[in-house]
Design a protein around this motif. Structure first.
Motif, PDB file in Angstrom:
ATOM      1  N   SER A 115       0.837  -1.200   0.000  1.00 12.37           N
ATOM      2  CA  SER A 115       0.000   0.000   0.000  1.00 12.37           C
ATOM      3  C   SER A 115       0.869   1.246   0.000  1.00 12.37           C
ATOM      4  CB  SER A 115      -0.927   0.009   1.224  1.00 12.37           C
ATOM      5  OG  SER A 115      -1.575   1.252   1.367  1.00 12.37           O
ATOM      6  N   LEU A 153       4.366  -0.358  -4.964  1.00 17.75           N
ATOM      7  CA  LEU A 153       3.304  -0.911  -5.794  1.00 17.75           C
ATOM      8  C   LEU A 153       3.866  -1.630  -7.016  1.00 17.75           C
ATOM      9  CD1 LEU A 153       0.744   2.052  -5.693  1.00 17.75           C
ATOM     10  CD2 LEU A 153       0.792  -0.007  -4.276  1.00 17.75           C
ATOM     11  N   SER A 158       2.318  -7.377  -5.012  1.00 20.46           N
ATOM     12  CA  SER A 158       1.515  -6.195  -5.310  1.00 20.46           C
ATOM     13  C   SER A 158       0.090  -6.592  -5.675  1.00 20.46           C
ATOM     14  CB  SER A 158       2.156  -5.416  -6.467  1.00 20.46           C
ATOM     15  OG  SER A 158       1.305  -4.402  -6.925  1.00 20.46           O
ATOM     16  N   ASN A 159      -0.882  -6.076  -4.925  1.00 15.33           N
ATOM     17  CA  ASN A 159      -2.288  -6.328  -5.252  1.00 15.33           C
ATOM     18  C   ASN A 159      -2.664  -5.732  -6.599  1.00 15.33           C
ATOM     19  OD1 ASN A 159      -2.960  -7.794  -2.971  1.00 15.33           O
ATOM     20  ND2 ASN A 159      -3.535  -5.994  -1.786  1.00 15.33           N
ATOM     21  N   THR A 160      -1.979  -4.670  -6.976  1.00 16.26           N
ATOM     22  CA  THR A 160      -2.275  -4.023  -8.260  1.00 16.26           C
ATOM     23  C   THR A 160      -2.057  -4.986  -9.417  1.00 16.26           C
ATOM     24  OG1 THR A 160      -1.538  -1.912  -7.332  1.00 16.26           O
ATOM     25  CG2 THR A 160      -1.742  -2.041  -9.718  1.00 16.26           C
ATOM     26  N   TYR A 164      -4.758  -6.464 -12.148  1.00 13.20           N
ATOM     27  CA  TYR A 164      -4.481  -6.380 -13.589  1.00 13.20           C
ATOM     28  C   TYR A 164      -4.537  -7.766 -14.228  1.00 13.20           C
ATOM     29  CZ  TYR A 164      -1.945  -5.978 -17.965  1.00 13.20           C
ATOM     30  OH  TYR A 164      -1.590  -6.074 -19.289  1.00 13.20           O
ATOM     31  N   ASP A 337      -8.367   7.309  -8.667  1.00  6.71           N
ATOM     32  CA  ASP A 337      -7.443   6.469  -7.913  1.00  6.71           C
ATOM     33  C   ASP A 337      -6.984   5.292  -8.775  1.00  6.71           C
ATOM     34  OD1 ASP A 337      -5.904   5.897  -5.753  1.00  6.71           O
ATOM     35  OD2 ASP A 337      -7.523   5.130  -4.488  1.00  6.71           O
ATOM     36  N   MET A 338      -5.918   4.627  -8.327  1.00  8.28           N
ATOM     37  CA  MET A 338      -5.253   3.644  -9.166  1.00  8.28           C
ATOM     38  C   MET A 338      -6.134   2.446  -9.538  1.00  8.28           C
ATOM     39  SD  MET A 338      -1.740   1.535  -8.463  1.00  8.28           S
ATOM     40  CE  MET A 338      -0.650   2.812  -9.023  1.00  8.28           C
ATOM     41  N   THR A 339      -6.774   1.816  -8.561  1.00 11.53           N
ATOM     42  CA  THR A 339      -7.514   0.581  -8.844  1.00 11.53           C
ATOM     43  C   THR A 339      -8.659   0.791  -9.825  1.00 11.53           C
ATOM     44  OG1 THR A 339      -6.913  -0.335  -6.681  1.00 11.53           O
ATOM     45  CG2 THR A 339      -8.763  -1.356  -7.826  1.00 11.53           C
ATOM     46  N   LEU A 342      -7.249   1.398 -13.295  1.00 11.86           N
ATOM     47  CA  LEU A 342      -6.725   0.157 -13.863  1.00 11.86           C
ATOM     48  C   LEU A 342      -7.865  -0.705 -14.395  1.00 11.86           C
ATOM     49  CD1 LEU A 342      -3.806  -1.235 -13.876  1.00 11.86           C
ATOM     50  CD2 LEU A 342      -4.689  -2.601 -11.988  1.00 11.86           C
ATOM     51  N   THR A 368       0.801   0.371 -14.528  1.00 10.45           N
ATOM     52  CA  THR A 368       0.946   0.523 -13.079  1.00 10.45           C
ATOM     53  C   THR A 368       1.897   1.661 -12.750  1.00 10.45           C
ATOM     54  OG1 THR A 368       0.532  -1.835 -12.745  1.00 10.45           O
ATOM     55  CG2 THR A 368       1.584  -0.652 -10.936  1.00 10.45           C
ATOM     56  N   CYS A 372       1.005   5.081 -10.793  1.00 17.43           N
ATOM     57  CA  CYS A 372       1.740   5.417  -9.561  1.00 17.43           C
ATOM     58  C   CYS A 372       2.023   6.913  -9.510  1.00 17.43           C
ATOM     59  CB  CYS A 372       3.065   4.645  -9.503  1.00 17.43           C
ATOM     60  SG  CYS A 372       2.925   2.946  -8.945  1.00 17.43           S
TER      61      CYS A 372
END
Length: 433
Positions: A115, A153, A158-160, A164, A337-339, A342, A368, A372
């Motif tokens: 995170s 990240l 990485s959860n990202t 993906y 936000d990122m999620t 994505l 990613t 970031c």
């Protein structure tokens, strides 16, 4: 009709966001309205419900709650201060050493916790008073923390990359994890280079050299935490377990570390840690489910192909098309936000990138990395807000100090985009990808 669908989908989505509707609900409602253009409303509701449920019925997604729980245990377990002390051993003799310590600690803590926000809060909260005491400009030290907290990240686990992998149709998580190492390290090293140049110009102090015994002690204190990365990646590369199984192992490892080895967390705190993990997991999975519904709505309306044709109408040069994609993602990252970014834009841009010959793993790392940068930028960058909050610095004060860090991040992003081997060398070497 096709452009009407695009206007309804994205128009309603951004209107709902502007009205303050939670992003997962905004995605779901806009998808429902879009499907309703071609189907009766009851059928549209049935379709989007089925897509959400079937999309979440995935073994890969089990890794997300486990990694979130492992990260929350680590966040409560006094890991940050140990990694900061270890970072002092590594970077303590460089010009403006505390800035380098901040970057190194964010790289390690971010990769362990998964995170950027947790890293900005934990490491930034530890480093801000130390840097202020040593005479560092608070706006500068805050900009260092904000720009470096997303490095974790890219550095696995990485959860990202897990998200993906799901949305891209099953891209290898193991390959994505390995692909993130070199870009993540380049990101950190580039920020350290900028921090060193600025520190040299401003004559920021060098920290006193730690004694050999002190350095050994700080290293040994941090090794169990860093061991998580070795266990996870070693097991995945060696074929001992899958990435999903690794997430469960990560929970067991962090539990033993926090409750038995470090003893910084008591059993009384466990229910609150689990509850926090459940809440975070439910938010992430609802967002993923809604985004899968939107992906189906876009695919059903041929939106990715319409956007692809529009891009190729501008230019058929792969370099120009990739630059346009990256510029769009940079703008998207400023506002989203990122999620969710994505989840929404992978189905749109991935087919275009693969048609240009880009590997899906390479594209995942590029996307990613790009996003970031987005979480560090105003007006809605989560890392920006958290970083300013923990150091008690106003956002407008850090924009100018952040500019040289933005510049090096963009330069490294372009290297990652146009030099595929930076992302693909490790997956090819270890996995034969």
């Amino acid at each position: 009709m096709e452009w009407l669908v695009i206007i309804v989908l994205f128009g309603s989505f951004f209107v709902l966001l502007g009205l303050g509707v939670p992003i997962s609900f905004a995605i779901g409602i806009s998808s429902l309205l879009t499907i309703g253009l071609s189907l009766p409303i009851d059928s549209a509701i049935a379709v989007i419900s089925q897509k959400m449920v079937s999309g979440l019925d995935s073994f890969v997604l089990l890794a997300i709650p486990f990694f979130i729980l492992a990260g929350n245990i680590m966040n409560q377990g006094g890991i940050a201060i140990r990694l900061v002390e270890f970072a002092k051993v590594l970077g303590g003799r460089l010009p403006g050493s505390l800035a380098h310590v901040n970057i190194l600690a964010n790289m390690m803590f971010g990769s362990i916790s998964g995170s950027a926000v947790a890293s900005a809060a934990a490491v930034g909260g530890t480093m801000a008073p130390l840097q202020k005491k040593e005479g560092y400009d608070p706006a500068y030290s805050t900009s260092v923390n904000i720009s470096s907290c997303p490095t974790g990240l890219l550095i696995p686990p990485s959860n990202t990359f897990i998200v993906y992998s799901l949305i891209s149709g099953g891209t290898s998580i193991s390959a994505l994890f390995l692909a993130g190492y070199i870009p993540g390290l380049l990101m950190g090293l580039g920020l350290m280079l900028v921090a060193g140049i600025i520190a040299k110009k401003r004559n920021y102090p060098i920290s006193p050299r730690a004694s050999r015994s002190e350095a050994i002690k700080k290293t040994l204190d941090a090794l169990p935490s860093l061991g998580l990365i070795v266990v996870i990646m070693g097991g995945i590369i060696g074929g001992v377990f899958t990435a999903t199984e690794a997430s469960a192992i990560a929970v067991v490892y962090t539990f033993i570390l926090a409750f038995v080895v470090y003893k910084d967390v008591s059993l009384k705190q466990l229910p609150s840690i689990i509850l926090e993990s459940v809440v975070t997991t439910s938010m992430v999975l609802l967002l993923i489910g809604a985004s899968i519904g939107m992906s189906w709505a876009m695919a059903n309306a041929d939106i990715p192909y319409l956007i692809s044709d529009a891009l190729l109408a501008i230019s058929e040069n792969p370099i120009i098309v990739l630059l346009i994609i990256n510029l769009v993602l940079l703008v998207v990252g400023v506002f989203m936000d990122m999620t969710p970014a994505l989840l929404i834009f992978t189905p749109i841009f991935l087919p275009i990138a693969t048609d240009l010959g880009m590997d899906p793993v390479h594209f995942g790392v590029m996307m990613t990395f790009n996003l970031c940068i987005g979480i560090c930028t105003p007006p809605v960058g989560s890392a920006l807000f958290i970083g300013c909050s923990v150091s008690k610095v106003k956002i407008d004060q850090v924009i100018k100090p952040l500019l040289p860090f933005y510049a090096v991040l963009f330069f490294i992003l372009m290297l990652v985009v146009f030099v595929p081997s930076l992302s693909l060398a490790l997956p090819q070497f270890f996995l034969g990808y």
